[in-house]
Motif scaffolding. Structure first.
Motif, mmCIF file in Angstrom:
data_model
loop_
_atom_site.group_PDB
_atom_site.id
_atom_site.type_symbol
_atom_site.label_atom_id
_atom_site.label_comp_id
_atom_site.label_asym_id
_atom_site.label_seq_id
_atom_site.Cartn_x
_atom_site.Cartn_y
_atom_site.Cartn_z
ATOM 1 N N THR A 1 48.513 61.414 59.729
ATOM 2 C CA THR A 1 49.029 62.632 59.123
ATOM 3 C C THR A 1 47.818 63.473 58.760
ATOM 4 O O THR A 1 46.921 63.020 58.030
ATOM 5 N N TRP B 1 49.719 70.065 54.191
ATOM 6 C CA TRP B 1 49.607 69.238 55.391
ATOM 7 C C TRP B 1 49.645 70.149 56.613
ATOM 8 O O TRP B 1 50.187 71.252 56.558
ATOM 9 N N ARG C 1 52.263 65.981 60.769
ATOM 10 C CA ARG C 1 52.658 64.645 60.318
ATOM 11 C C ARG C 1 52.806 63.706 61.501
ATOM 12 O O ARG C 1 53.321 64.092 62.543
#
Ligand SMILES: *Cc1c(COP(=O)(O)O)cnc(C)c1O
Length: 424
Positions: A344, A355, A358
């Motif tokens: 990730t 983020w 993923r």
């Protein structure tokens, strides 16, 4: 690893290239995070629209909020585009980039009186009006200036663009546009106001649209309205059909711009309105897959449940995953013989929303450079300085030529406009 369609990315001798430039070397020369855009990819994306509209009275207005770098604007303006703006700042940028005022159209639900005045002052081509209140405001500003404002009404056709709710704009309960059933009255009213001149009709039903059907639905509803408005004696010279065509982020297969326009023009012709001028406002589909964001792997943090790959780009550079749970392909810039693991990919910002991708299968080592694909649209133009991070540098690639089109911020840039308290 999957290279998105339309990106000008390819692997040569084991290294990922954008046009003729090896991206690992580019990162070494210019540092990371770095945005790189392919000129050829942008012009090819534009060419698809130009083919689709060839032989018609038509004007393409690049929706500059997708990527408003001055050099990107210059490129599209020199290729014949006008610009679709959504703020006074974008008006200033458009003029700075050399766009003639009569090739600028102004969209957006909340144009301020000062912004309306500035746009009237330079003589833009059209104001896309989104409410009755805005109609009155523009009329008042124009009358006070002793001019007439060219307008179209942005109509909300109430079609489902089948895209993410935050970028779907053509449904009844969206804040955008004038409801289809109220549009005829609004046109008659606008026609009667002394400071306004009706020139067109406008819609924009959403973004990252990958189906043809919502566009055909919307066009049918628009043409119904054009007929109704013209039957009341108000001529509509142009149909502005907005933007919104999707790109390949994750294997998406939107129609090609030329095929989409063949279908839409056939519909317009079939309804006997082939003589209308067509305006369009594409953004993402012109620049999205032309760009990559290069980022260096800082730390690998394997864990019992998840392996984290911490890179030096973050949600301040690439806001789309945090904002829309968007998917960007993440590509290594060099081939590693090691077996892949599931990572990730995250940035250094103190937010769990920070983020970038993923559960990606990647063979990587610390210090590697990764290319975040499809980063030409709604990345740098949405970038911020959150966590006092410098916004990235940008380069334009043309064959083997690299041109810096934006320097990286400096820390001093970031606080240049701040003022410290006087010392007692
Ligand atoms: C954002 C926007 C566009 C461009 O949308 P894309 O999905 O980037 O093509 C066009 N018109 C209006 C009014 C917009 O707000």
């Amino acid at each position: 690893m999957r290279i998105p369609h339309g990106s000008a990315l390819h692997v040569q001798d084991g290294d990922l290239h954008l046009e003729q430039v090896a991206l690992k070397t580019l990162a070494t020369t210019h540092g990371t995070p770095l945005f790189a855009y392919s000129k050829a990819a942008m012009l090819q994306a534009l060419a698809a629209y130009q083919r689709g509209l060839a032989g018609r009275s038509a004007q393409i207005f690049y929706a500059m909020k997708a990527n408003s770098n001055l050099a990107v604007l210059q490129l599209f303006v020199q290729a014949g585009c006008g610009l679709d703006i959504v703020s006074g700042g974008e008006l200033a940028r458009a003029l700075q980039a050399g766009c003639p005022a009569n090739r600028i159209i102004f969209s957006g639900v909340g144009k301020s009186r000062a912004e309306l005045r500035a746009a009237l002052d330079v003589g833009i081509a059209c104001f896309n009006i989104e409410s009755l209140a805005e109609l009155e405001a523009l009329n008042a500003v124009a009358v006070a200036m002793g001019v007439q404002a060219p307008i179209s009404l942005r109509v909300n056709p109430d079609v489902d663009a089948q895209t993410h709710p935050y970028i779907s704009t053509g449904l009844k309960d969206n804040k955008f546009g004038i409801a289809h059933e109220d549009a005829l009255q609004a046109y008659l009213h606008a026609h009667a106001l002394p400071g306004l001149r009706v020139v067109g009709i406008d819609c924009h039903i959403g973004s990252q649209i990958t189906q043809t059907a919502p566009y055909l639905d919307a066009m049918n509803k628009m043409l119904d309205l054009v007929q109704a408005v013209e039957a009341q004696g108000v001529p509509i010279a142009h149909i502005d059909f907005g933007g919104g065509l999707g790109i390949d982020y994750a294997g998406d297969t939107p129609p090609n711009a030329d095929e989409l326009w063949r279908a839409l023009l056939a519909l317009i012709d079939a309804r006997g309105m082939g003589n209308k001028t067509i305006f369009i406002e594409p953004g993402r589909s012109l620049v999205g897959n032309a760009g990559v964001c290069l980022t260096e792997v800082q730390y690998l943090k394997p864990g019992a449940h998840k392996n984290f790959c911490i890179v030096d780009a973050a949600m301040n550079d690439l806001p789309r995953p945090a904002l829309y749970q968007a998917f960007h392909e993440i590509l290594p810039t060099q081939t590693r013989s090691a077996t892949t693991q599931t990572w990730t990919v995250v940035g250094p910002i103190c937010e769990s929303g920070d983020w970038i991708g993923r559960d990606r299968e990647l063979a990587i080592e610390t210090g590697d450079v990764l290319a975040v694909a499809s980063a030409g649209a709604y990345c740098m133009s949405m970038a911020s300085n959150y966590n006092t991070r410098n916004r990235a540098k940008e380069v334009l690639i043309d064959g083997d030529q690299v041109t810096v089109i934006r320097e990286r911020d400096t820390y001093a840039d970031q606080w240049a406009l701040e003022r410290m308290l006087p010392q007692a």
